[in-house]
Design an enzyme around this catalytic site. Structure first.
Site, short mmCIF file in Angstrom:
data_model
loop_
_atom_site.label_atom_id
_atom_site.label_comp_id
_atom_site.label_asym_id
_atom_site.label_seq_id
_atom_site.Cartn_x
_atom_site.Cartn_y
_atom_site.Cartn_z
CB SER A 64 -59.94 -74.02 -48.27
OG SER A 64 -59.50 -74.26 -49.58
N1 SAH Z 1 -62.02 -72.87 -53.57
C1 SAH Z 1 -62.64 -74.13 -53.26
C2 SAH Z 1 -61.63 -75.15 -52.74
C3 SAH Z 1 -61.30 -76.05 -53.80
S1 SAH Z 1 -60.07 -77.29 -53.60
C4 SAH Z 1 -63.81 -73.97 -52.30
O1 SAH Z 1 -64.03 -72.86 -51.82
O2 SAH Z 1 -64.53 -74.95 -52.07
C5 SAH Z 1 -59.23 -77.04 -55.15
C6 SAH Z 1 -60.07 -77.20 -56.39
O3 SAH Z 1 -59.22 -76.99 -57.50
C7 SAH Z 1 -60.70 -78.58 -56.59
O4 SAH Z 1 -62.08 -78.45 -56.75
C8 SAH Z 1 -60.03 -79.10 -57.86
O5 SAH Z 1 -60.89 -79.91 -58.65
C9 SAH Z 1 -59.67 -77.81 -58.56
N2 SAH Z 1 -58.60 -77.90 -59.55
C10 SAH Z 1 -57.48 -78.68 -59.52
N3 SAH Z 1 -56.72 -78.46 -60.61
C11 SAH Z 1 -57.38 -77.53 -61.35
C12 SAH Z 1 -57.10 -76.89 -62.61
N4 SAH Z 1 -56.01 -77.17 -63.31
N5 SAH Z 1 -58.00 -75.98 -63.08
C13 SAH Z 1 -59.13 -75.68 -62.36
N6 SAH Z 1 -59.43 -76.27 -61.19
C14 SAH Z 1 -58.57 -77.17 -60.68
#
Ligand code: SAH
Length: 213
Positions: A64
């Site tokens: 993000s």
């Molecule tokens: N917090 C992260 C940003 C991640 S983007 C950072 O600091 O880098 C959102 C993330 O959510 C992605 O990695 C995606 O694979 C994950 N995601 C999507 N659906 C999900 C689910 N149902 N359970 C767990 N993770 C999920």
């Protein structure tokens, strides 16, 4: 992998920018100044790590934008020692920020590859985050209740298991999808009821489910 005075200088500049953009919580700004974001992105993208923008990570996901991370963290109003559950570990950057703020951090990631990379990275950097590979829509019942829950992927509906695993008086921050963008929502559990507040518009990758079949 190293953190140099040049990276530290770039982080100080980023923090000044976040502060000018409205982030007020000094503890959030301090955490953002401490965590080496360039070590959470691909080597080829490191020179962009301290620009205020989201960057691609593996599996078509993103780390993000720094402002979004700071904003969500500020909304969570973390106190040291609180149990925090993050859904969507991604690169592990947000989890490291929560850890810097003194929280006991639990984070769930759907993509095995991202889970494994984040695990290695956080261990190497000395962040004691409990990570789990799985579908975050079910939360992490073993360690519930959580004082704070954070979703880092957009969803139309908050999975009910997450409200169930939120402690009384706890806060849940999540980007809720409405049309082409996400409304940042903060929910408080108060005497069993859920009170919602809207906190502005953002863009997020979608929350997904394990593929069946
Ligand atoms: N917090 C992260 C940003 C991640 S983007 C950072 O600091 O880098 C959102 C993330 O959510 C992605 O990695 C995606 O694979 C994950 N995601 C999507 N659906 C999900 C689910 N149902 N359970 C767990 N993770 C999920």
């Amino acid at each position: 992998m190293e953190d140099t005075p040049r990276h530290q200088g770039l982080r100080r500049r980023l923090v000044q920018h976040l502060s000018a953009k409205g982030i007020q919580d000094k503890r959030v700004l301090k955490a953002m100044e401490a965590v080496p974001r360039h070590l959470f992105v691909e080597p080829t993208l490191r020179e962009h790590a301290y620009e205020d923008r989201a960057l691609p990570i593996a599996e078509g996901q993103t780390i993000s934008q720094p402002y979004t991370v700071a904003y969500q963290t500020e909304l969570l109003a973390i106190e040291p020692g609180q149990k925090v559950l993050e859904i969507g570990t991604g690169s592990g950057y947000q989890a490291a920020i929560l850890c810097e703020m003194g929280a006991e951090v639990y984070s769930v990631e759907l993509e095995r590859n991202l889970y494994e990379q984040a695990k290695k990275r956080l261990e190497k950097l000395g962040y004691a985050v409990r990570l789990r590979w799985g579908d975050g829509q079910f939360g992490w019942p073993t360690y519930a209740p959580f004082d704070r829950i954070l979703l880092t992927a957009g969803t139309e509906k908050i999975p009910p298991a997450l409200f169930e695993q939120l402690a009384e008086g706890g806060l849940l921050v999540a980007p809720v999808t409405k049309g082409f963008h996400e409304v940042m929502m903060r929910f408080r559990k108060s005497k069993g009821a859920i009170i919602a507040e809207e906190k502005g518009y953002f863009r997020f990758v979608p929350l997904r489910r394990f593929e069946r079949g």
